[in-house]
Write an enzyme that holds these catalytic residues in place. Structure first.
Site, mmCIF file in Angstrom:
data_model
loop_
_atom_site.group_PDB
_atom_site.id
_atom_site.type_symbol
_atom_site.label_atom_id
_atom_site.label_comp_id
_atom_site.label_asym_id
_atom_site.label_seq_id
_atom_site.Cartn_x
_atom_site.Cartn_y
_atom_site.Cartn_z
ATOM 1 N N ASP A 54 5.693 5.179 -5.857
ATOM 2 C CA ASP A 54 5.038 5.208 -4.538
ATOM 3 C C ASP A 54 5.207 6.564 -3.858
ATOM 4 O OD1 ASP A 54 4.592 2.568 -5.099
ATOM 5 O OD2 ASP A 54 5.374 1.796 -3.206
ATOM 6 N N LEU A 104 0.810 -1.224 0.000
ATOM 7 C CA LEU A 104 0.000 0.000 0.000
ATOM 8 C C LEU A 104 0.839 1.266 0.000
ATOM 9 C CD1 LEU A 104 -2.850 -0.951 2.502
ATOM 10 C CD2 LEU A 104 -2.723 -1.249 0.022
HETATM 11 C C1 MEV Z 1 5.853 -1.085 -5.211
HETATM 12 O O1 MEV Z 1 4.669 -0.434 -4.740
HETATM 13 C C2 MEV Z 1 5.945 -0.950 -6.693
HETATM 14 C C3 MEV Z 1 7.167 -1.608 -7.316
HETATM 15 O O2 MEV Z 1 7.014 -1.459 -8.729
HETATM 16 C C4 MEV Z 1 8.452 -1.001 -6.854
HETATM 17 C C5 MEV Z 1 8.651 0.402 -7.397
HETATM 18 O O3 MEV Z 1 8.063 0.759 -8.405
HETATM 19 O O4 MEV Z 1 9.447 1.125 -6.794
HETATM 20 C C6 MEV Z 1 7.215 -3.101 -7.029
#
Ligand code: MEV
Length: 312
Positions: free
Chosen positions: A142, A96
């Site tokens: 994120d 999340l």
């Molecule tokens: C994590 O929420 C998303 C990923 O693609 C990692 C990132 O983009 O930094 C797994």
């Protein structure tokens, strides 16, 4: 005392692929991490977030490294001690964006405590530095969602320059259900695993990355047109390619199936996978309620919320 917060998020399209320059679509959710920071003679971190079992212990060293990285990015002594309280409505479930939300919250609170007046752009880049402790080689999706909120199109610039970030207009907020497997996942290991497998098997991964790009492009069109059936179908397709790159899990697949059986328009894992959370698109209170009941009955934690509701 300085205060700050950062939004949690769900990724509708493109996790993992975004790390490698494929576009993705992310939406903030109306749960956030809050931080309060005071200067202190020693470093104290009081993490009072509701978390999945073992989350705080698993992330503790990464959290300390993340704060040091952020202080450095603010041109401060990385060992500068603070009394830091972390709380808020966003649970510490993997997937999340809880680490990014806490980085943004802490960066904002430090900025306020030390009267640094950092712009959102700077907070975002500081939080990106913090994210490296949790994700190794993060895309930045994120922390961008945690800083600005809204629904966004995100394309990392693999050469290290400016990323492409565009607000996506959504006709109306749409109900979703987030289901938690209760398993803590190590994003860094998941991101590294994909990069290793991609390198070892370009014949398999090349076409999958192309499909991920087409899905994100089609997903954006469908989101902007308000064609939620199409968005759901594309999310299902996105889950399938995430399974193929080895980031789903038994529990994630189970929750995804459960949501689809209740009539969710689409469902997929969200975030790093390997545990953590999934998201189901459930337009309307009634459909959302059906998926919530199924998760409750099966004993899984969930969040019933909407995409397209919050911006900073
Ligand atoms: C994590 O929420 C998303 C990923 O693609 C990692 C990132 O983009 O930094 C797994």
């Amino acid at each position: 005392m300085g205060r700050g917060s950062g939004f949690g998020k769900v990724i509708l399209f493109g996790e993992h692929f975004v790390v490698h320059g494929i576009p993705g679509i992310v939406s903030a959710i109306d749960s956030s991490t809050d931080a309060e920071v005071k200067k202190s003679p020693t470093m104290v971190i009081r993490d009072e977030r509701k978390t999945a079992k073992g989350y705080s212990e698993e992330k503790r060293l990464q959290q300390i490294e993340s704060i040091e990285r952020m202080l450095k990015a603010m041109d401060l002594d990385p060992k500068m001690p603070f009394d830091i309280w972390i709380g808020g409505t966003l649970p510490g479930f993997s997937g999340l964006g809880a680490s990014a939300a806490s980085s943004v919250a802490i960066a904002r609170a430090i900025s306020e405590e030390l009267n640094l007046n950092l712009s959102n752009e700077k907070i975002n880049s500081v939080a990106y530095e913090g994210e490296k402790a949790y994700a190794g080689n993060p895309s930045g999706i994120d922390n961008t969602a945690a800083t600005y909120g809204g629904v966004m199109w995100f394309k990392k610039n693999p050469a290290g320059g400016q990323d492409l970030v565009e607000k996506i207009h959504i006709k109306r907020p749409v109900e979703i259900v987030i289901g938690s497997t209760g398993k803590v996942a190590n994003t860094k290991a998941m991101v590294e695993g994909v990069a290793d497998r991609k390198k070892a098997n370009p014949a398999k991964y090349g076409p999958l990355f192309k499909q991920a790009e087409s899905l994100a492009v089609a997903g954006r069109k469908a989101v902007e047109a308000g064609d939620l059936k199409k968005v759901g179908d594309l999310m299902n397709e996105n889950h399938r390619i995430l399974q193929e790159i080895g980031v789903s899990s038994k529990e994630l697949d189970l929750l995804v199936d459960m949501a689809r059986k209740q009539g969710a328009f689409g469902a997929k894992l969200t975030g790093g996978g390997g545990g953590g959370c999934m998201v189901a698109l459930t337009p309307g209170k009634e459909l959302q309620g059906k998926v919530v009941s199924a998760f409750k009955t099966a004993g899984y934690e969930f969040i019933a919320t909407k995409i397209g509701v919050v911006t900073y």
